[in-house]
Every structure is written in structure tokens, then in C-alpha cells.
Enzyme design. Sequence first.
Site, PDB file in Angstrom:
ATOM      1  N   ARG A 148     -41.097 -48.796 -14.098  1.00 48.27           N
ATOM      2  CA  ARG A 148     -40.591 -47.721 -13.227  1.00 48.27           C
ATOM      3  C   ARG A 148     -40.174 -48.305 -11.885  1.00 48.27           C
ATOM      4  NH1 ARG A 148     -44.197 -44.868 -16.385  1.00 48.27           N
ATOM      5  NH2 ARG A 148     -43.036 -43.506 -17.817  1.00 48.27           N
ATOM      6  N   ASP A 177     -40.178 -49.639 -20.588  1.00 47.66           N
ATOM      7  CA  ASP A 177     -40.224 -48.175 -20.568  1.00 47.66           C
ATOM      8  C   ASP A 177     -38.784 -47.676 -20.494  1.00 47.66           C
ATOM      9  OD1 ASP A 177     -41.171 -45.417 -20.157  1.00 47.66           O
ATOM     10  OD2 ASP A 177     -43.071 -46.389 -19.674  1.00 47.66           O
ATOM     11  N   HIS A 248     -40.615 -43.883 -25.075  1.00 53.04           N
ATOM     12  CA  HIS A 248     -40.492 -44.679 -23.839  1.00 53.04           C
ATOM     13  C   HIS A 248     -39.628 -45.920 -24.064  1.00 53.04           C
ATOM     14  CE1 HIS A 248     -43.075 -42.377 -21.171  1.00 53.04           C
ATOM     15  NE2 HIS A 248     -43.940 -42.237 -22.156  1.00 53.04           N
ATOM     16  N   ASP A 314     -47.249 -43.755 -26.986  1.00 52.12           N
ATOM     17  CA  ASP A 314     -47.474 -42.482 -26.298  1.00 52.12           C
ATOM     18  C   ASP A 314     -46.187 -41.683 -26.189  1.00 52.12           C
ATOM     19  OD1 ASP A 314     -46.619 -44.645 -24.606  1.00 52.12           O
ATOM     20  OD2 ASP A 314     -46.804 -43.299 -22.897  1.00 52.12           O
ATOM     21  N   GLU A 315     -46.383 -40.402 -26.005  1.00 49.21           N
ATOM     22  CA  GLU A 315     -45.310 -39.488 -25.620  1.00 49.21           C
ATOM     23  C   GLU A 315     -43.996 -39.765 -26.352  1.00 49.21           C
ATOM     24  OE1 GLU A 315     -46.725 -38.374 -21.126  1.00 49.21           O
ATOM     25  OE2 GLU A 315     -45.515 -40.176 -21.318  1.00 49.21           O
ATOM     26  N   TRP A 381     -56.264 -42.105 -22.878  1.00 50.15           N
ATOM     27  CA  TRP A 381     -55.708 -41.728 -21.563  1.00 50.15           C
ATOM     28  C   TRP A 381     -55.663 -40.223 -21.334  1.00 50.15           C
ATOM     29  CZ3 TRP A 381     -51.085 -39.153 -20.173  1.00 50.15           C
ATOM     30  CH2 TRP A 381     -50.181 -38.863 -21.219  1.00 50.15           C
ATOM     31  N   TYR A 406     -56.337 -42.678 -13.071  1.00 45.90           N
ATOM     32  CA  TYR A 406     -54.898 -42.896 -12.895  1.00 45.90           C
ATOM     33  C   TYR A 406     -54.653 -43.035 -11.401  1.00 45.90           C
ATOM     34  CZ  TYR A 406     -53.014 -42.648 -17.568  1.00 45.90           C
ATOM     35  OH  TYR A 406     -52.674 -42.962 -18.854  1.00 45.90           O
ATOM     36  N   ASP A 408     -52.081 -43.588  -9.748  1.00 43.85           N
ATOM     37  CA  ASP A 408     -50.881 -42.987  -9.155  1.00 43.85           C
ATOM     38  C   ASP A 408     -51.219 -41.600  -8.605  1.00 43.85           C
ATOM     39  OD1 ASP A 408     -51.249 -42.367 -11.908  1.00 43.85           O
ATOM     40  OD2 ASP A 408     -49.161 -41.719 -12.141  1.00 43.85           O
ATOM     41  N   TRP A 456     -49.372 -46.399 -12.672  1.00 51.31           N
ATOM     42  CA  TRP A 456     -47.990 -46.032 -13.016  1.00 51.31           C
ATOM     43  C   TRP A 456     -47.210 -45.943 -11.720  1.00 51.31           C
ATOM     44  CZ3 TRP A 456     -47.184 -46.396 -18.051  1.00 51.31           C
ATOM     45  CH2 TRP A 456     -48.265 -46.227 -18.920  1.00 51.31           C
ATOM     46  N   THR A 457     -45.972 -46.406 -11.741  1.00 45.57           N
ATOM     47  CA  THR A 457     -45.317 -46.646 -10.449  1.00 45.57           C
ATOM     48  C   THR A 457     -44.098 -45.761 -10.173  1.00 45.57           C
ATOM     49  OG1 THR A 457     -44.064 -48.452 -11.442  1.00 45.57           O
ATOM     50  CG2 THR A 457     -46.118 -49.036 -10.333  1.00 45.57           C
ATOM     51  N   GLU A 458     -44.020 -44.601 -10.836  1.00 38.73           N
ATOM     52  CA  GLU A 458     -42.871 -43.729 -10.549  1.00 38.73           C
ATOM     53  C   GLU A 458     -42.724 -43.458  -9.054  1.00 38.73           C
ATOM     54  OE1 GLU A 458     -45.165 -43.104 -12.924  1.00 38.73           O
ATOM     55  OE2 GLU A 458     -44.321 -42.013 -14.615  1.00 38.73           O
TER      56      GLU A 458
HETATM   57  C1  TNX Z   1     -48.320 -40.492 -18.550  1.00 37.07           C
HETATM   58  S1  TNX Z   1     -50.284 -42.656 -19.688  1.00 37.07           S
HETATM   59  C2  TNX Z   1     -47.734 -41.610 -19.122  1.00 37.07           C
HETATM   60  C3  TNX Z   1     -46.895 -42.478 -18.286  1.00 37.07           C
HETATM   61  C4  TNX Z   1     -46.682 -41.905 -16.915  1.00 37.07           C
HETATM   62  C5  TNX Z   1     -47.990 -41.355 -16.381  1.00 37.07           C
HETATM   63  C6  TNX Z   1     -47.914 -40.850 -14.969  1.00 37.07           C
HETATM   64  C7  TNX Z   1     -49.178 -42.665 -20.675  1.00 37.07           C
HETATM   65  C8  TNX Z   1     -49.531 -43.344 -21.880  1.00 37.07           C
HETATM   66  N1  TNX Z   1     -48.001 -42.058 -20.395  1.00 37.07           N
HETATM   67  O1  TNX Z   1     -45.679 -42.736 -18.938  1.00 37.07           O
HETATM   68  O2  TNX Z   1     -46.193 -42.902 -16.100  1.00 37.07           O
HETATM   69  O3  TNX Z   1     -48.408 -40.314 -17.218  1.00 37.07           O
HETATM   70  O4  TNX Z   1     -49.188 -40.543 -14.475  1.00 37.07           O
END
Ligand code: TNX
Length: 541
Positions: A148, A177, A248, A314-315, A381, A406, A408, A456-458
Amino acid sequence: MTFEQLIPAPARAEGPGGDGFVLDASTTLWAGPGTQTTEHWLRGTLGAALRLPLAPGAEGAPGSVALRLDSELEAEAYRLTVTGDGVEIRGGTAAGVFWGAQTLRQLLGAAAFRRAPIAPGREYTVPQGVIEDAPRFGWRGMMLDVSRHFTPKEGVLRYLDLLAAHKLNVFHFHLTDDQGWRLEIKRYPKLTEVGAWRSRTKWGHRQSELWDEKPHGGFYTQDDIREIVAYADSLHITVVPEIDIPGHSQAAIAAYPELGNTDVIDTAALGVWDTWGVTPNVLAPNDHTLRFYEGVFEEVLELFPSTFIHVGGDECPKEQWKDSAAAQARIEELGVSNEDELQSWFIRHFDKWLSARGRRLIGWDEILEGGLAEGAAVSSWRGYSGGIAAAQAGHDVVMCPEQHVYLDHRQHGGPDEPVPIGWVRTLEDVYRFEPVPAQLSAEEAEHVLGTQANVWTEVMESHGRVDYQVFPRLAAFAEVAWRTLPAPAERDFADFERRMTAHYARLDALGVDYRPPGGPLPWQQRPGVGGRPIEGLPPMV
Ligand code: TNX
């Protein structure tokens, strides 16, 4: 300096008593077999800070620092003995000796954390006594997201020094990512030619309307990575690389559009993502993608000796797979019942692939969905639940629940906190974080390899912003990962805070841009840059 100012505090300390041992230009260093990393570190780091030669000396010579392995001690455990005559550090392993040396540095005062002496000729006295210490967990980690916002190589090396100073031993390197691919892969040059740059960046949380209209990017060459891994190794830190699949992955798709779901969207039109959140653009679950990533992982394995290789997982939104005739045909062909199981098939493929090469797969807790691959470990997480389920099913777990570690997320509820996102998690909250949930039996708890804090560095556009979010909380986290502490409510935070006074002086000497206890300094604030909660949005909790 006393024994009462150490962070993390040691398991047992006897002393101080006597006049102490004075380190000066005549102090010699004797390093027994297997302790060379600490010998080099002491000479290079402490020797430079205090301008002491620490010349090689004879075993048992008076006025020396002696390092030795001791098979009676557990791995990573150490015993530091200081008499009027000298210092001895014994460790169960080379790492144990090294952690003992980190304690010695703290005992020498903040000046020992500088790169050169501020008072040349000064003597440094170590208090006499014995410290016996050993970590609670074998995995004491920090994850840094360099996608990020890119952290140039020098910044990564600096963070390795900071981890070592806190006795942390795993650096989880989040290298890819949607917003940037940061690792040179020789067979796929476009991953960095195209994937390492984005044209602009969302400034603040994704709901913010601000943009930073300048290109952002950077990547590590394979030689940079070799240097980082070797440097980490000299500090007894393992680098666990993460290549995020199958979500991602937009930066990779921007570089090689055929990796995306080409029957659903025009992937050739995709760029490296310039905002935050979860993109629908995920990898196509087909053989080409598998072969492509096997090629990536082949180079990753050559660069990173770590047993664990993180594959993200993830996600990964499933909309495109639902809409893709090719993905649906794959579901049918594999005989799996839905998209979650398709993701599971994808992850299992790499689990087997890594196992066949003597490595182990680790992924975020979504890899539990649709069935967890055999032998895979989980980074828990989304709270503790994924970790509990995984441990109960006999899988190893690293606990890193976003509600607790976390970094961030903002560390104060006040209006001056820069780009505040997430839950308020103060220094005290982190100090009271418990990595092993009560629901686990003693046997299941054995599967908790340890814990890590995730960065996480957004909303961290610079090195100073990263420092601000990470410190001082990483110090509290380090103590949680190293020490066996009482139950959260019973932890002596006042004592920790008292020890932090000495620790802030060490962080000052190291040049860490931490959040001061009184709140952000004017230049650490980001007025007008939206976080979350921001006005008009419901709070996150
Ligand atoms: C969730 S933790 C994410 C990251 C984001 C983060 C921001 C994870 C596996 N996925 O992609 O940067 O939240 O807090």
C-alpha cells in the site's frame, strides 16, 4: 540503570548488587563456538555506539564479555551473568545468546542505542547480577505491508533492527497486494515494470475525497531481498514472505491481464489499484494461473529459506467467479459445490506444492472456508474464532486479531490522531492483549505458535507515519509475545508504563518517531485527512 527498566521484562532477575562491571577500551570479547552472530553484532552495534573495540580475548580472561552455548538451557533462553570481573551470556541456542545481548544493550542505557558515542571516553557500567529469561512463544512477529505504501530497503533493514531490539523474531513481509507488487520476479518482469507503480493514491481512508496525484511505487530487486534475508538472519529473525492469492492480486492482473477473469471484465483495462478496500478483481481459477504462480513461488523459495510461506488467501470476493462461465465450468469439473470450495481447491494446490518442496503453507483465516488444507497454518486476523477453529482441528495458528493488534488502527480516541481508522487500541489495550484464548484446551493451545502485530499501511504514507502507528505499541506487544503474563485484567500496566520511561529514551536514541504519551506533535497530525470514523459515517465498532 537497574534490572527494573527492561522491556520486555525478564522472567527472573537477581540483583543488582556490587559496583557493577565497567565496559571500557580494555574490555575483550570471547565468543564460544556457535555464537558468532552475537559476536559480530556486539562489535558492530554496541562497539560503534560506545566506541569500544571489544577486541578478541581469551576464554575466562578477567574484564571480558564471554558468549557461550549451554545445552542445559532451552532454545532461545539465555542467562546473563554480570560480576565485577565481566559479563557472561549463555544461550540455549545462538538465538538465545543474541537475545541476551539485547538485554545487555538495554542495561547499558540509551546511549547504547545510538550509532556513535555522544560522550566519547565515557565509561559504561553494567549492574551486577543474574538474569534468566526465555520467551513464551517461538513466533513473535510483526507484519509490514509494503504494497500500500512502499518501504525502501533501508527502511526494512531499520525495522529489522527495531524488531531485534524488542526480541521479536519473525518479519512477515507483505510483498504483494492490489496496490503494488514489490518483489522482482525474473521470469515475469512486468510484475514490477507495471505492477510496482500506481499513478496516484487515495489520501486517507477510502471514503476520503482526497488524492495524492503523484506516482507511487518501488520494489526490491532479488539482490535486495537476499540482503534483507541475510541481514534478518544475522539478527535471528525469520523473514516470512507473503504473496497474496487469489484475492488482493490486482497489481499482478494489471501486469498480466490474462491472470484475471477475462470472460467477466476487460482485465486489460485494469491498472494498479489507487484506492483502498477489497477489489472484486481476483485471479481466474484456472491452470494458467496455477502455473504462473508456481513460477513466482519457485523464485520465492530460492530467495526465502523460511519454512513457512504465506499465500494470503484473505478477502477474495466471489462475484467474478460466480459470473464467469470458465470458473463455473471449473467448479463442475472439480466436482466441488461452490466458490468457497473452489478457493479451497486453489489454496490446497499450493499447500501440496509447497509441502512437496519441504515448506509449509500459512494463510489468513479465510483459508478455513471450504475446508483447510492439510498441514496448513492460519494467521487468525478476524478475531480469535478462526484461530480457535484451526487449533481445534489440529492446525498451527499465529494469533493476530484485528481487534487487538492491528497497528494501523488509531491509538487514541482524540481529534488529533492522524488519519484515525479502526478501533481505538491504546498502549494499555495492547499490553492487555492475550494471544491464547481461554476456549482452547492445553493441548489445543500448543498449536498457537505465537502472535504477531500487523502493520497495514493504507494510511501511512511515510516512514514517520509507520513509526507513529507502530510505537510505542510494539513495545507492549513485544512484552506480550515474550513474557508469560498474568490474565489481562491482572497485568501491571503501571509497572510497564514506568519501564517505558527508560524505553522512550532508547527509542529517542534510535530515532523512532513514536506517538508521545501526551498525543501527536503538530507535525505528526494530519488535519483534514479523513479516517474512519469520519463525519457522516457510522463508527466502525
Ligand atoms: C484487512 S488483514 C486486510 C488488509 C487491510 C487491513 C486494514 C487482512 C488479511 N486483510 O488487506 O489492509 O484490513 O486494517
